[in-house]
Design a protein around this motif. Structure first.
Motif, PDB file in Angstrom:
ATOM      1  N   VAL A 156      17.536  -7.847 -19.895  1.00 34.67           N
ATOM      2  CA  VAL A 156      17.279  -6.508 -19.995  1.00 34.67           C
ATOM      3  C   VAL A 156      15.494  -6.418 -20.057  1.00 34.67           C
ATOM      4  O   VAL A 156      15.076  -7.030 -20.708  1.00 34.67           O
ATOM      5  CB  VAL A 156      18.167  -5.515 -20.935  1.00 34.67           C
ATOM      6  CG1 VAL A 156      17.707  -5.875 -22.143  1.00 34.67           C
ATOM      7  CG2 VAL A 156      17.658  -4.066 -20.544  1.00 34.67           C
ATOM      8  N   ILE A 157      15.158  -5.553 -18.862  1.00 36.71           N
ATOM      9  CA  ILE A 157      13.560  -5.458 -18.969  1.00 36.71           C
ATOM     10  C   ILE A 157      13.448  -4.281 -19.831  1.00 36.71           C
ATOM     11  O   ILE A 157      14.044  -3.210 -19.336  1.00 36.71           O
ATOM     12  CB  ILE A 157      13.116  -5.454 -17.479  1.00 36.71           C
ATOM     13  CG1 ILE A 157      13.175  -6.893 -17.044  1.00 36.71           C
ATOM     14  CG2 ILE A 157      11.584  -5.038 -17.712  1.00 36.71           C
ATOM     15  CD1 ILE A 157      12.732  -6.966 -15.337  1.00 36.71           C
ATOM     16  N   VAL A 182      16.130  -9.964 -24.095  1.00 35.20           N
ATOM     17  CA  VAL A 182      15.213  -8.776 -23.740  1.00 35.20           C
ATOM     18  C   VAL A 182      13.870  -9.217 -23.298  1.00 35.20           C
ATOM     19  O   VAL A 182      13.179 -10.367 -23.887  1.00 35.20           O
ATOM     20  CB  VAL A 182      14.965  -7.825 -24.976  1.00 35.20           C
ATOM     21  CG1 VAL A 182      14.219  -6.989 -24.686  1.00 35.20           C
ATOM     22  CG2 VAL A 182      16.420  -7.120 -25.123  1.00 35.20           C
ATOM     23  N   LEU A 183      13.403  -8.858 -22.096  1.00 34.82           N
ATOM     24  CA  LEU A 183      12.048  -9.171 -21.705  1.00 34.82           C
ATOM     25  C   LEU A 183      11.046  -7.829 -21.772  1.00 34.82           C
ATOM     26  O   LEU A 183      11.391  -7.081 -20.816  1.00 34.82           O
ATOM     27  CB  LEU A 183      12.049  -9.596 -20.390  1.00 34.82           C
ATOM     28  CG  LEU A 183      10.712 -10.014 -19.479  1.00 34.82           C
ATOM     29  CD1 LEU A 183       9.921 -11.057 -20.367  1.00 34.82           C
ATOM     30  CD2 LEU A 183      10.942 -10.586 -18.377  1.00 34.82           C
ATOM     31  N   VAL A 184      10.181  -7.959 -22.478  1.00 32.21           N
ATOM     32  CA  VAL A 184       9.313  -6.741 -22.818  1.00 32.21           C
ATOM     33  C   VAL A 184       8.158  -7.012 -21.782  1.00 32.21           C
ATOM     34  O   VAL A 184       7.425  -7.939 -21.888  1.00 32.21           O
ATOM     35  CB  VAL A 184       8.627  -6.505 -24.110  1.00 32.21           C
ATOM     36  CG1 VAL A 184       8.001  -5.256 -24.241  1.00 32.21           C
ATOM     37  CG2 VAL A 184      10.027  -6.562 -25.101  1.00 32.21           C
ATOM     38  N   VAL A 185       7.868  -6.073 -20.831  1.00 33.16           N
ATOM     39  CA  VAL A 185       6.852  -6.201 -19.942  1.00 33.16           C
ATOM     40  C   VAL A 185       5.798  -5.176 -20.157  1.00 33.16           C
ATOM     41  O   VAL A 185       5.781  -4.230 -20.761  1.00 33.16           O
ATOM     42  CB  VAL A 185       7.348  -5.761 -18.393  1.00 33.16           C
ATOM     43  CG1 VAL A 185       6.276  -5.959 -17.321  1.00 33.16           C
ATOM     44  CG2 VAL A 185       8.512  -6.835 -18.030  1.00 33.16           C
ATOM     45  N   THR A 235       9.480   1.725 -26.464  1.00 32.55           N
ATOM     46  CA  THR A 235       9.659   0.339 -26.425  1.00 32.55           C
ATOM     47  C   THR A 235       9.676  -0.234 -27.877  1.00 32.55           C
ATOM     48  O   THR A 235      10.696  -1.161 -27.880  1.00 32.55           O
ATOM     49  CB  THR A 235       8.488  -0.314 -25.595  1.00 32.55           C
ATOM     50  OG1 THR A 235       8.467   0.519 -24.417  1.00 32.55           O
ATOM     51  CG2 THR A 235       8.627  -1.795 -25.468  1.00 32.55           C
ATOM     52  N   ARG A 236       9.068   0.225 -28.805  1.00 34.00           N
ATOM     53  CA  ARG A 236       9.062  -0.505 -30.120  1.00 34.00           C
ATOM     54  C   ARG A 236      10.363  -0.252 -30.641  1.00 34.00           C
ATOM     55  O   ARG A 236      11.113  -1.107 -31.289  1.00 34.00           O
ATOM     56  CB  ARG A 236       8.006   0.081 -31.235  1.00 34.00           C
ATOM     57  CG  ARG A 236       7.997  -0.613 -32.339  1.00 34.00           C
ATOM     58  CD  ARG A 236       6.724   0.195 -33.265  1.00 34.00           C
ATOM     59  NE  ARG A 236       5.320   0.240 -32.501  1.00 34.00           N
ATOM     60  CZ  ARG A 236       4.675  -0.537 -32.554  1.00 34.00           C
ATOM     61  NH1 ARG A 236       4.589  -1.613 -33.130  1.00 34.00           N
ATOM     62  NH2 ARG A 236       3.557  -0.352 -32.015  1.00 34.00           N
ATOM     63  N   ALA A 237      11.081   0.960 -30.538  1.00 31.60           N
ATOM     64  CA  ALA A 237      12.335   1.259 -31.074  1.00 31.60           C
ATOM     65  C   ALA A 237      13.259   0.376 -30.408  1.00 31.60           C
ATOM     66  O   ALA A 237      14.584  -0.201 -30.908  1.00 31.60           O
ATOM     67  CB  ALA A 237      12.704   2.699 -30.683  1.00 31.60           C
ATOM     68  N   GLU A 238      13.260   0.223 -28.955  1.00 33.80           N
ATOM     69  CA  GLU A 238      14.083  -0.885 -28.459  1.00 33.80           C
ATOM     70  C   GLU A 238      13.797  -2.040 -28.701  1.00 33.80           C
ATOM     71  O   GLU A 238      15.006  -2.990 -28.902  1.00 33.80           O
ATOM     72  CB  GLU A 238      13.955  -0.766 -26.819  1.00 33.80           C
ATOM     73  CG  GLU A 238      14.320   0.476 -26.043  1.00 33.80           C
ATOM     74  CD  GLU A 238      13.206   0.729 -24.613  1.00 33.80           C
ATOM     75  OE1 GLU A 238      13.687   1.540 -24.099  1.00 33.80           O
ATOM     76  OE2 GLU A 238      12.779  -0.053 -24.331  1.00 33.80           O
ATOM     77  N   ILE A 239      12.961  -2.682 -29.120  1.00 29.51           N
ATOM     78  CA  ILE A 239      12.513  -3.840 -29.699  1.00 29.51           C
ATOM     79  C   ILE A 239      13.286  -4.202 -30.887  1.00 29.51           C
ATOM     80  O   ILE A 239      13.976  -5.162 -31.291  1.00 29.51           O
ATOM     81  CB  ILE A 239      11.078  -4.407 -29.890  1.00 29.51           C
ATOM     82  CG1 ILE A 239      10.463  -4.573 -28.227  1.00 29.51           C
ATOM     83  CG2 ILE A 239      10.960  -5.700 -30.641  1.00 29.51           C
ATOM     84  CD1 ILE A 239       9.012  -4.395 -28.522  1.00 29.51           C
ATOM     85  N   THR A 240      13.290  -3.225 -31.922  1.00 24.48           N
ATOM     86  CA  THR A 240      13.883  -3.067 -33.155  1.00 24.48           C
ATOM     87  C   THR A 240      15.405  -3.200 -32.912  1.00 24.48           C
ATOM     88  O   THR A 240      16.022  -3.811 -33.714  1.00 24.48           O
ATOM     89  CB  THR A 240      13.270  -1.942 -33.809  1.00 24.48           C
ATOM     90  OG1 THR A 240      11.914  -2.096 -34.152  1.00 24.48           O
ATOM     91  CG2 THR A 240      14.069  -2.158 -35.412  1.00 24.48           C
ATOM     92  N   GLY A 279      20.243  -9.050 -32.736  1.00 17.48           N
ATOM     93  CA  GLY A 279      20.189 -10.719 -32.883  1.00 17.48           C
ATOM     94  C   GLY A 279      19.747 -10.839 -31.136  1.00 17.48           C
ATOM     95  O   GLY A 279      20.092 -12.218 -30.957  1.00 17.48           O
ATOM     96  N   ARG A 280      19.523 -10.161 -30.563  1.00 15.91           N
ATOM     97  CA  ARG A 280      18.962 -10.345 -29.000  1.00 15.91           C
ATOM     98  C   ARG A 280      17.529 -10.964 -29.108  1.00 15.91           C
ATOM     99  O   ARG A 280      16.753 -10.573 -29.756  1.00 15.91           O
ATOM    100  CB  ARG A 280      19.139  -9.397 -28.167  1.00 15.91           C
ATOM    101  CG  ARG A 280      20.188  -8.393 -27.917  1.00 15.91           C
ATOM    102  CD  ARG A 280      21.333  -9.546 -27.270  1.00 15.91           C
ATOM    103  NE  ARG A 280      22.467  -8.520 -26.919  1.00 15.91           N
ATOM    104  CZ  ARG A 280      23.467  -8.246 -28.080  1.00 15.91           C
ATOM    105  NH1 ARG A 280      23.242  -8.732 -28.971  1.00 15.91           N
ATOM    106  NH2 ARG A 280      24.463  -7.668 -27.590  1.00 15.91           N
ATOM    107  N   PRO A 281      17.302 -12.196 -28.244  1.00 18.51           N
ATOM    108  CA  PRO A 281      16.025 -12.687 -28.258  1.00 18.51           C
ATOM    109  C   PRO A 281      15.236 -11.850 -27.681  1.00 18.51           C
ATOM    110  O   PRO A 281      15.759 -11.379 -26.540  1.00 18.51           O
ATOM    111  CB  PRO A 281      16.127 -14.093 -27.658  1.00 18.51           C
ATOM    112  CG  PRO A 281      17.660 -14.378 -27.603  1.00 18.51           C
ATOM    113  CD  PRO A 281      18.498 -12.982 -27.828  1.00 18.51           C
TER     114      PRO A 281
END
Length: 146
Positions: free
Chosen positions: A40-41, A106-109, A117-122, A128-130
């Protein structure tokens, strides 16, 4: 030894199997279906061109890619009304969390991390998603390192 007609055997207890979590069931279903790795991007929609490039590269590498489908920074009738725009944003945020749950990674672009985006990363990390970054220096976890 003969047992009488009123004899009851002791019940046999078997160790119970733990009930798999929905995440475990999904992972097993993806394995049984031989699905490729799902990425997921995530990122600010100001990086839509970069997201499209990342989509192309990930797809060419044999991965299934899911990404934001709407750029609310671009004008559109679906979010031209401010009240409706808030409702659309809430639905899109929930939809993107579902994409994160579906994904294996997850791939953060982009070189900027905003609040969404910070909330999505958290959220991804809580599952446990890389998480990979096109610009690793913007990783919020790196900011906490000494």
């Amino acid at each position: 030894m003969a047992l009488g007609p009123r004899h009851q055997e002791e019940p046999v207890s078997y160790p119970s199997q733990p009930t798999p979590t929905p995440e475990q069931e999904l992972s097993e279903a993806k394995r049984r279906l031989s699905l490729p790795h799902i990425v997921v991007i995530c990122g600010s929609t100001r990086f839509m061109a970069e997201m499209n490039e990342a989509d192309l590269r990930e797809t060419a590498a044999g991965r299934i890619v899911v990404k934001p489908g709407c750029d609310m920074k671009s004008p559109h009738a679906l979010w031209s009304d401010p009240v409706e725009a808030e409702a659309v944003k809430a639905r899109l945020d929930e939809l993107h969390r579902a994409k994160i749950r579906l994904a294996d990674e997850v791939l953060v672009v982009g070189d900027y991390i905003g609040d969404s985006t910070r909330a999505e990363i958290t959220y991804a990390r809580s599952l446990g998603r890389p998480v990979r970054f096109t610009h690793p220096e913007v990783d919020p976890a790196a900011e906490q390192s000494p």
